[in-house]
Design a protein around this motif. Sequence first.
Motif, PDB file in Angstrom:
ATOM      1  N   TRP A 187       0.825  -1.199   0.000  1.00  0.00           N
ATOM      2  CA  TRP A 187       0.000   0.000   0.000  1.00  0.00           C
ATOM      3  C   TRP A 187       0.859   1.248   0.000  1.00  0.00           C
ATOM      4  O   TRP A 187       0.581   2.196  -0.742  1.00  0.00           O
TER       5      TRP A 187
ATOM      6  N   LEU B 157      -6.921  -3.277  -9.094  1.00  0.00           N
ATOM      7  CA  LEU B 157      -7.423  -3.017  -7.737  1.00  0.00           C
ATOM      8  C   LEU B 157      -8.911  -2.684  -7.769  1.00  0.00           C
ATOM      9  O   LEU B 157      -9.407  -2.123  -8.756  1.00  0.00           O
TER      10      LEU B 157
ATOM     11  N   TRP C 299       2.447   1.711  -3.464  1.00  0.00           N
ATOM     12  CA  TRP C 299       1.386   2.073  -4.415  1.00  0.00           C
ATOM     13  C   TRP C 299       0.926   3.509  -4.168  1.00  0.00           C
ATOM     14  O   TRP C 299       0.814   4.296  -5.113  1.00  0.00           O
ATOM     15  N   HIS C 300       0.685   3.855  -2.909  1.00  0.00           N
ATOM     16  CA  HIS C 300       0.186   5.189  -2.565  1.00  0.00           C
ATOM     17  C   HIS C 300       1.198   6.282  -2.920  1.00  0.00           C
ATOM     18  O   HIS C 300       0.832   7.284  -3.541  1.00  0.00           O
TER      19      HIS C 300
ATOM     20  N   VAL D  42      -4.948  -3.716  -1.226  1.00  0.00           N
ATOM     21  CA  VAL D  42      -3.841  -3.429  -2.148  1.00  0.00           C
ATOM     22  C   VAL D  42      -2.839  -4.574  -2.070  1.00  0.00           C
ATOM     23  O   VAL D  42      -2.093  -4.710  -1.106  1.00  0.00           O
TER      24      VAL D  42
ATOM     25  N   GLY E  28      -5.388   6.722  -2.615  1.00  0.00           N
ATOM     26  CA  GLY E  28      -5.135   6.247  -1.271  1.00  0.00           C
ATOM     27  C   GLY E  28      -5.375   7.224  -0.151  1.00  0.00           C
ATOM     28  O   GLY E  28      -5.374   6.832   1.014  1.00  0.00           O
TER      29      GLY E  28
END
Length: 169
Positions: free
Chosen positions: A43, A77, A46-47, A96, A85
């Motif tokens: 996460w 996703l 990704w964020h 995620v 996010g």
Amino acid sequence: MNVSELLTDALGRVREQMPGVVAGLGDDELAWRPDPEANSIAWLIWHLSRIEDDHVAGAAGSDQAWLADGWADRFGLPFDDHEHGYAMTAADVGKVRATGDLLAGYYEAVAARTAAYVATLAPDDLDRVVDEAWDPPVTLGVRLVSVVNEVNAHLGQAQYVRGLLERQP
């Protein structure tokens, strides 16, 4: 050092370090959370990638790599394509899941776009207002400092979570 060199260096440090955070970890390890309310490495990476992609593309007036280069489809996703996010619930954070290669590939695509954009900047560009939704309005300089802060903070958090993961009995 000029403004583009400064920004390239600041963001380039994340670009150099990020692959090491995900290297050698499987999907379950990347999704591991120290507790149910915590963020996972997946996460966090990704964020930070989504924030850089969203904010820099918005400031540059360009498309996000997430959509233009098909990363949203590759990640698959269960969120709106414009999600990045901010203010996600703990349950959403847990959704995620991605491979290290996918996370690293997306960040590299974002970082390459960012580097190309900041290479074009001159000092006067930093005073241009890029977001009037705030009081005071956000300038390009403020937005880019925000991006530098955001990606560095989340990279450090991901490194810390990896350290916790590696110390598990």
